[in-house]
Design a protein around this motif. Structure first.
Motif, PDB file in Angstrom:
ATOM      1  N   TYR A  37       0.817  -1.065   0.010  1.00 29.63           N
ATOM      2  CA  TYR A  37      -0.006   0.112  -0.027  1.00 29.63           C
ATOM      3  C   TYR A  37       0.936   1.170   0.139  1.00 29.63           C
ATOM      4  CZ  TYR A  37      -3.331   3.540   1.532  1.00 29.63           C
ATOM      5  OH  TYR A  37      -4.214   4.479   1.766  1.00 29.63           O
ATOM      6  N   TYR A  38       0.612   1.917  -0.852  1.00 35.02           N
ATOM      7  CA  TYR A  38       1.272   3.341  -1.054  1.00 35.02           C
ATOM      8  C   TYR A  38       0.780   4.552   0.018  1.00 35.02           C
ATOM      9  CZ  TYR A  38       2.700   8.002  -2.962  1.00 35.02           C
ATOM     10  OH  TYR A  38       3.213   9.087  -3.172  1.00 35.02           O
ATOM     11  N   ILE A  39       1.478   5.043   0.654  1.00 34.84           N
ATOM     12  CA  ILE A  39       1.072   5.943   1.767  1.00 34.84           C
ATOM     13  C   ILE A  39       1.059   7.595   1.143  1.00 34.84           C
ATOM     14  CG2 ILE A  39       1.711   7.218   3.867  1.00 34.84           C
ATOM     15  CD1 ILE A  39       0.951   4.130   4.213  1.00 34.84           C
TER      16      ILE A  39
ATOM     17  N   LEU B  18       4.366   6.036   9.673  1.00 37.47           N
ATOM     18  CA  LEU B  18       4.478   5.983   8.512  1.00 37.47           C
ATOM     19  C   LEU B  18       4.645   7.236   7.431  1.00 37.47           C
ATOM     20  CD1 LEU B  18       1.632   3.433   7.875  1.00 37.47           C
ATOM     21  CD2 LEU B  18       4.184   2.860   8.146  1.00 37.47           C
ATOM     22  N   GLN B  19       5.581   7.358   6.343  1.00 40.10           N
ATOM     23  CA  GLN B  19       5.831   8.662   5.726  1.00 40.10           C
ATOM     24  C   GLN B  19       5.304   8.650   4.669  1.00 40.10           C
ATOM     25  OE1 GLN B  19       7.987  11.236   7.429  1.00 40.10           O
ATOM     26  NE2 GLN B  19       7.877   9.568   9.397  1.00 40.10           N
ATOM     27  N   ILE B  20       4.964   9.798   3.858  1.00 41.91           N
ATOM     28  CA  ILE B  20       4.426   9.941   2.578  1.00 41.91           C
ATOM     29  C   ILE B  20       5.490   9.188   1.691  1.00 41.91           C
ATOM     30  CG2 ILE B  20       4.113  11.334   0.767  1.00 41.91           C
ATOM     31  CD1 ILE B  20       3.102  13.749   2.850  1.00 41.91           C
ATOM     32  N   SER B  21       4.975   8.512   0.936  1.00 39.79           N
ATOM     33  CA  SER B  21       5.725   7.649  -0.103  1.00 39.79           C
ATOM     34  C   SER B  21       6.104   6.178   0.486  1.00 39.79           C
ATOM     35  CB  SER B  21       6.935   8.386  -0.763  1.00 39.79           C
ATOM     36  OG  SER B  21       6.536   9.680  -1.432  1.00 39.79           O
TER      37      SER B  21
ATOM     38  N   VAL C 262       7.448  -1.690   6.418  1.00 40.20           N
ATOM     39  CA  VAL C 262       7.476  -0.704   5.185  1.00 40.20           C
ATOM     40  C   VAL C 262       8.732  -1.580   4.469  1.00 40.20           C
ATOM     41  CG1 VAL C 262       8.734   1.470   4.469  1.00 40.20           C
ATOM     42  CG2 VAL C 262       7.114   1.160   6.582  1.00 40.20           C
ATOM     43  N   LEU C 263       8.298  -1.708   3.298  1.00 41.19           N
ATOM     44  CA  LEU C 263       9.236  -2.324   2.228  1.00 41.19           C
ATOM     45  C   LEU C 263      10.310  -1.240   1.904  1.00 41.19           C
ATOM     46  CD1 LEU C 263      10.144  -4.741   0.231  1.00 41.19           C
ATOM     47  CD2 LEU C 263       8.716  -3.525  -1.431  1.00 41.19           C
ATOM     48  N   ALA C 264       9.932  -0.192   1.460  1.00 38.86           N
ATOM     49  CA  ALA C 264      10.947   1.027   1.784  1.00 38.86           C
ATOM     50  C   ALA C 264      10.245   2.236   1.316  1.00 38.86           C
ATOM     51  CB  ALA C 264      11.797   0.642   0.379  1.00 38.86           C
ATOM     52  N   ASN C 265      10.679   3.257   1.422  1.00 41.80           N
ATOM     53  CA  ASN C 265      10.242   4.558   1.170  1.00 41.80           C
ATOM     54  C   ASN C 265      10.510   4.867  -0.511  1.00 41.80           C
ATOM     55  OD1 ASN C 265      10.364   7.866   0.678  1.00 41.80           O
ATOM     56  ND2 ASN C 265       8.917   7.361   2.135  1.00 41.80           N
ATOM     57  N   MET C 266       9.760   4.792  -1.186  1.00 43.66           N
ATOM     58  CA  MET C 266       9.957   5.096  -2.718  1.00 43.66           C
ATOM     59  C   MET C 266       9.383   6.470  -3.430  1.00 43.66           C
ATOM     60  SD  MET C 266       9.043   1.195  -4.057  1.00 43.66           S
ATOM     61  CE  MET C 266       9.514  -0.117  -3.040  1.00 43.66           C
TER      62      MET C 266
ATOM     63  N   PHE D 111      14.968   5.632  -3.180  1.00 43.15           N
ATOM     64  CA  PHE D 111      14.463   4.636  -2.440  1.00 43.15           C
ATOM     65  C   PHE D 111      15.390   4.842  -0.918  1.00 43.15           C
ATOM     66  CE2 PHE D 111      14.360   2.887  -6.755  1.00 43.15           C
ATOM     67  CZ  PHE D 111      13.289   2.105  -6.545  1.00 43.15           C
ATOM     68  N   SER D 112      14.694   4.678   0.019  1.00 44.84           N
ATOM     69  CA  SER D 112      15.369   4.711   1.593  1.00 44.84           C
ATOM     70  C   SER D 112      14.326   3.902   2.408  1.00 44.84           C
ATOM     71  CB  SER D 112      15.458   6.337   1.759  1.00 44.84           C
ATOM     72  OG  SER D 112      14.070   6.751   1.703  1.00 44.84           O
ATOM     73  N   ASP D 113      14.759   3.915   3.662  1.00 49.23           N
ATOM     74  CA  ASP D 113      14.185   3.263   4.701  1.00 49.23           C
ATOM     75  C   ASP D 113      13.593   1.733   4.236  1.00 49.23           C
ATOM     76  OD1 ASP D 113      14.323   5.362   6.563  1.00 49.23           O
ATOM     77  OD2 ASP D 113      12.484   6.434   5.738  1.00 49.23           O
TER      78      ASP D 113
END
Length: 274
Positions: free
Chosen positions: A33-35, A44-47, A225-229, A246-248
């Motif tokens: 799911y995309y935030i 949870l951060q945006i993206s 969280v798979l990653a922040n994209m 990509f991060s986190d």
């Protein structure tokens, strides 16, 4: 001399059926799911791309909504994904109460069945206040806006008098923000009560737009969280399906990791609370 032509090999119906079955099972068991908003910050951060366990609570017929088997019960502290019955929008929020629970909010305190959720004040600055909350073995951060705090303190003590003049600025302020600081809700059978961790930037069960969430509307439990994209931007349009940063990676969401805590507390204006 006889030349034997090789027959072209086409994909058979059985191959298509098998492929469809594999995809259907995968889609029904796990998803991401995309935030898109800040309602669950700082957890949870945006993206963020959140991996969702779709069979955590129930097993459904692939690609359909029909439940064929119940699994675990929805628990307080879980982060769930659900579809709004009216708008069909997908939401992600934290479960605060399950059926039969009495939820009360008293300024920054949240009580479940008369017991305050374990909470520790971490820091405060000119804009916000941040707490570390714990429900069972799930630990997370929540934040409140100082702007709403100051306005509510000044008006809530004289709520009846203020509301007697519904056109006043104070009355409109209370009408808009009262549920963010005070209220009492009894969770009906087969439903849950949810809130965002970013308490003043979340439309959730405190408001009529969302209200109590039916258990069958819950599509799964967020796992990590798979990653922040970061999405590709073309003009003013974000293409979420095309990430460019990509991060986190593999971030835990049911405990407060040191990195998240450092990101929250690194502002010079903030005053840490020991």
């Amino acid at each position: 001399m006889t030349t034997t032509k090789k027959k072209k090999k086409f994909i058979s119906l059985s191959d298509i059926a098998l492929l469809t079955l594999i995809i259907s099972i995968k889609v029904s068991l796990i998803d991401w799911y995309y935030i898109p908003s800040s309602s669950m910050e700082p957890t949870l951060q945006i993206s963020d791309r959140v991996v969702v366990d779709k069979d955590a609570y129930s097993l459904r017929v692939p690609l359909l909504e029909t439940i064929i088997m119940q699994n675990e019960d929805i628990e307080r502290g879980d982060i769930v994904i659900f579809k709004d019955a009216g708008t069909k929008n997908i939401f992600i929020k934290r479960v605060i109460g399950t059926e039969g629970d009495v939820i009360e909010m008293n300024f920054h305190k949240v009580l479940v069945n008369g017991v305050e959720i374990e909470s520790k004040l971490l820091l405060s600055n000119a804009d916000s206040t941040t707490y570390r909350e714990r429900i069972g073995n799930k630990e997370y951060l929540v934040s409140y806006s100082k702007n709403i705090d100051s306005g509510m303190i000044e008006t809530i003590q004289n709520r009846d008098r203020v509301l007697s003049n519904p056109d006043s600025i104070e009355a409109k302020f209370i009408s808009k923000h009262y549920q963010q600081r005070a209220g009492k809700w009894v969770v009906p059978k087969g439903s849950i009560f949810v809130m965002g961790d970013n308490r003043d930037n979340s439309i959730d069960s405190r408001f009529a737009q969302v209200g109590y969430v039916k258990e069958e509307a819950v599509k799964g439990r967020a796992s990590f969280v798979l990653a922040n994209m970061k999405p590709l931007k073309v003009g003013n349009t974000e293409l979420n399906i095309i990430p460019v940063g990509f991060s986190d990676f593999n971030k835990e969401i049911y405990s407060v990791d040191p990195i998240t805590l450092a990101q929250v507390t690194e502002s010079k204006e903030e005053t840490p609370i020991e």
